[in-house]
Scaffold this motif. Structure first.
Motif, PDB file in Angstrom:
ATOM      1  N   ASP A 143       0.824  -1.202   0.000  1.00  0.00           N
ATOM      2  CA  ASP A 143       0.000   0.000   0.000  1.00  0.00           C
ATOM      3  C   ASP A 143       0.862   1.258   0.000  1.00  0.00           C
ATOM      4  O   ASP A 143       0.508   2.260  -0.585  1.00  0.00           O
ATOM      5  CB  ASP A 143      -0.930   0.025   1.213  1.00  0.00           C
ATOM      6  CG  ASP A 143      -2.088  -0.949   1.065  1.00  0.00           C
ATOM      7  OD1 ASP A 143      -2.417  -1.300  -0.082  1.00  0.00           O
ATOM      8  OD2 ASP A 143      -2.649  -1.360   2.077  1.00  0.00           O
ATOM      9  N   LYS A 144       1.981   1.225   0.687  1.00  0.00           N
ATOM     10  CA  LYS A 144       2.868   2.384   0.799  1.00  0.00           C
ATOM     11  C   LYS A 144       4.310   1.948   0.554  1.00  0.00           C
ATOM     12  O   LYS A 144       4.692   0.827   0.854  1.00  0.00           O
ATOM     13  CB  LYS A 144       2.761   3.023   2.199  1.00  0.00           C
ATOM     14  CG  LYS A 144       1.354   3.402   2.603  1.00  0.00           C
ATOM     15  CD  LYS A 144       0.818   4.534   1.766  1.00  0.00           C
ATOM     16  CE  LYS A 144      -0.618   4.864   2.167  1.00  0.00           C
ATOM     17  NZ  LYS A 144      -1.297   5.681   1.227  1.00  0.00           N
TER      18      LYS A 144
ATOM     19  N   ARG B 247      -0.136   0.863 -11.317  1.00  0.00           N
ATOM     20  CA  ARG B 247      -0.695   1.779 -10.322  1.00  0.00           C
ATOM     21  C   ARG B 247      -2.219   1.683 -10.320  1.00  0.00           C
ATOM     22  O   ARG B 247      -2.819   1.280 -11.311  1.00  0.00           O
ATOM     23  CB  ARG B 247      -0.249   3.198 -10.632  1.00  0.00           C
ATOM     24  CG  ARG B 247       1.266   3.328 -10.618  1.00  0.00           C
ATOM     25  CD  ARG B 247       1.720   4.756 -10.770  1.00  0.00           C
ATOM     26  NE  ARG B 247       3.148   4.840 -10.894  1.00  0.00           N
ATOM     27  CZ  ARG B 247       4.014   4.723  -9.887  1.00  0.00           C
ATOM     28  NH1 ARG B 247       3.575   4.508  -8.675  1.00  0.00           N
ATOM     29  NH2 ARG B 247       5.314   4.818 -10.085  1.00  0.00           N
TER      30      ARG B 247
ATOM     31  N   ASP C 105      -9.510   5.873  -7.352  1.00  0.00           N
ATOM     32  CA  ASP C 105      -9.481   5.990  -5.895  1.00  0.00           C
ATOM     33  C   ASP C 105     -10.022   4.718  -5.256  1.00  0.00           C
ATOM     34  O   ASP C 105     -10.845   4.015  -5.838  1.00  0.00           O
ATOM     35  CB  ASP C 105     -10.331   7.175  -5.438  1.00  0.00           C
ATOM     36  CG  ASP C 105      -9.740   8.518  -5.829  1.00  0.00           C
ATOM     37  OD1 ASP C 105      -8.556   8.548  -6.242  1.00  0.00           O
ATOM     38  OD2 ASP C 105     -10.443   9.523  -5.724  1.00  0.00           O
TER      39      ASP C 105
ATOM     40  N   GLY D 199      -6.715   4.989  -0.388  1.00  0.00           N
ATOM     41  CA  GLY D 199      -5.749   5.637  -1.267  1.00  0.00           C
ATOM     42  C   GLY D 199      -6.392   6.291  -2.469  1.00  0.00           C
ATOM     43  O   GLY D 199      -7.608   6.320  -2.620  1.00  0.00           O
ATOM     44  N   LYS D 200      -5.518   6.862  -3.320  1.00  0.00           N
ATOM     45  CA  LYS D 200      -5.972   7.596  -4.482  1.00  0.00           C
ATOM     46  C   LYS D 200      -5.487   6.949  -5.776  1.00  0.00           C
ATOM     47  O   LYS D 200      -4.573   6.135  -5.769  1.00  0.00           O
ATOM     48  CB  LYS D 200      -5.436   9.027  -4.424  1.00  0.00           C
ATOM     49  CG  LYS D 200      -5.949   9.828  -3.236  1.00  0.00           C
ATOM     50  CD  LYS D 200      -5.411  11.235  -3.304  1.00  0.00           C
ATOM     51  CE  LYS D 200      -4.321  11.358  -2.251  1.00  0.00           C
ATOM     52  NZ  LYS D 200      -3.645  12.614  -2.245  1.00  0.00           N
TER      53      LYS D 200
ATOM     54  N   ASP E 218      -1.725   5.594  -6.900  1.00  0.00           N
ATOM     55  CA  ASP E 218      -0.919   5.008  -5.814  1.00  0.00           C
ATOM     56  C   ASP E 218      -0.400   3.661  -6.252  1.00  0.00           C
ATOM     57  O   ASP E 218      -0.963   2.998  -7.096  1.00  0.00           O
ATOM     58  CB  ASP E 218      -1.747   4.842  -4.547  1.00  0.00           C
ATOM     59  CG  ASP E 218      -1.943   6.155  -3.794  1.00  0.00           C
ATOM     60  OD1 ASP E 218      -1.365   7.168  -4.175  1.00  0.00           O
ATOM     61  OD2 ASP E 218      -2.730   6.127  -2.815  1.00  0.00           O
TER      62      ASP E 218
END
Length: 53
Positions: A17-18, A41, A45, A49-50, A53
């Protein structure tokens, strides 16, 4: 003497996720002859997240 079996190809799929690109770079640095074939990616949304991301 017996012949060694052929090497198998490993194709992992990693989800983060990050900090995904940082993590993938780390894994690639550990495995000789590894590479990043694609980065996909989020197209839209989602709850945590958007898009992009």
């Amino acid at each position: 003497m017996t012949a060694l079996p052929p090497r198998q190809k490993v194709i992992p799929c990693l989800w983060f996720d990050k900090q995904a690109e940082e993590a993938v770079g780390f894994y690639v640095s550990l495995l000789p002859d590894s590479r990043i074939d694609a980065v996909i990616r989020s197209p839209g949304d989602y709850p945590s997240g958007k898009a992009g991301d």
